[in-house]
Enzyme design. Structure first.
Site, PDB file in Angstrom:
ATOM      1  N   TYR A  94       0.830  -1.220   0.000  1.00  0.00           N
ATOM      2  CA  TYR A  94       0.000   0.000   0.000  1.00  0.00           C
ATOM      3  C   TYR A  94       0.859   1.261   0.000  1.00  0.00           C
ATOM      4  CZ  TYR A  94      -3.754  -3.162   1.673  1.00  0.00           C
ATOM      5  OH  TYR A  94      -4.647  -4.185   1.833  1.00  0.00           O
ATOM      6  N   LYS A 103       1.387  -6.155   6.230  1.00  0.00           N
ATOM      7  CA  LYS A 103       1.542  -7.388   5.453  1.00  0.00           C
ATOM      8  C   LYS A 103       2.842  -7.399   4.662  1.00  0.00           C
ATOM      9  CE  LYS A 103      -3.413  -6.906   4.727  1.00  0.00           C
ATOM     10  NZ  LYS A 103      -3.496  -5.451   4.601  1.00  0.00           N
TER      11      LYS A 103
END
Length: 289
Positions: A54, A83
């Site tokens: 992201y 993540k």
């Protein structure tokens, strides 16, 4: 803390994870992230979901460090998920995880997931994928043992990937985060998680916005005087499934948090679940070796 947004689930580590978190996919730039985090904290959110891919971990960490005091909170009051990116799957997992820790700069990460069962740059059917996954998991187990990752888990794993992991892991995954909504009920995957004591967490609860105009969803929403988004999110949390609605709009962020002061009838739950047709709006991991 707002009593309507404190509902949580106990992970297999014994830690409580809020059922509601703010998804931050496509939230970019320090100002946009700061405004969204500020609005979310004000609305009672205590969980935030980021990821290496992201590219907002640093902005998320900075925003939280600045805003926690403003909202009378400490680091321990919030639950941060990030993540491991597919480019770091395998031998680069340690480097990737440590990079997430340093970007967020919050001391530790509450939950760290392997984002994808495959490896960037490898074909989905490549037979190196299982070994890379196993190497990534061993790395996460090591950092979990050091207390840097309080809980570890996986995202986008199939039933086969989950069974493979459960046979080889020393530390079982605490969470599986996957696409989940009335058109993709994931019954088998959900039951495997129940069997193994793994918390099932949803992303894309609104079907990338498509489901908010579904006639059945609209009818249920009208009956209970709620927004279609609230109905879709409530459908999940009423099953004990954690959700991560994403928005940069303060009003929408607040609206999406109002999930714990109403209940859907069994008939409405069944009507929504009957929309299941196995439709995926996002990535399909089923071909990953």
């Amino acid at each position: 803390m707002s009593s309507t947004t404190t509902s949580s689930v106990t992970l297999n580590t014994g830690v409580q994870m809020p059922l509601l978190g703010l998804g931050t996919y496509k939230l970019h730039g320090s100002e946009e992230v700061y405004r969204a985090v500020d609005a979310a904290l004000a609305a009672g959110y205590r969980a935030f979901d980021s990821a290496a891919v992201y590219r907002n971990e640093a902005d998320m960490g900075r925003s939280l460090r600045e805003l926690l005091h403003k909202h009378g909170l400490t680091r321990q009051d919030v639950f941060i998920t990030s993540k491991l990116g597919p480019k770091d799957q395998g031998e680069r997992a340690m480097e990737g995880a440590l990079h997430s820790l340093s970007q967020l700069d919050l001391g530790y990460i509450d939950l760290y997931l392997i984002h994808w069962p495959g490896t960037q740059g490898l074909a989905v059917a490549d037979q190196s994928n299982p070994g890379n996954r196993a190497q990534s998991w061993a790395t996460l187990e090591e950092l979990h043992g050091q207390g840097k990752l309080k809980a570890i888990g996986v995202s986008n794993y199939t039933v086969a990937h989950m069974r493979e992991l459960m046979q080889s892991c020393k530390v079982p995954p605490a969470v599986l985060q996957v696409e989940f909504h009335p058109r993709l009920c994931q019954a088998e995957l959900k039951s495997v998680c129940e069997e193994y004591g793994v918390c099932f967490q949803a992303y894309s609860s609104l079907g990338q916005g498509d489901l908010v105009t579904d006639p059945v969803v609209l009818e249920v929403a009208k009956q209970c005087q709620r927004t279609p988004a609230q109905v879709l999110l409530r459908w999940a949390v009423q099953q004990g499934v954690a959700v991560l609605p994403k928005s940069s709009n303060a009003d929408r962020i607040q609206e999406n948090a109002r999930l714990f002061d109403f209940t859907l009838s069994d008939a409405d739950m069944d009507r929504l679940s009957a929309l299941d047709c196995g439709h995926k709006y996002c990535w399909d991991p089923s071909g990953v070796a």
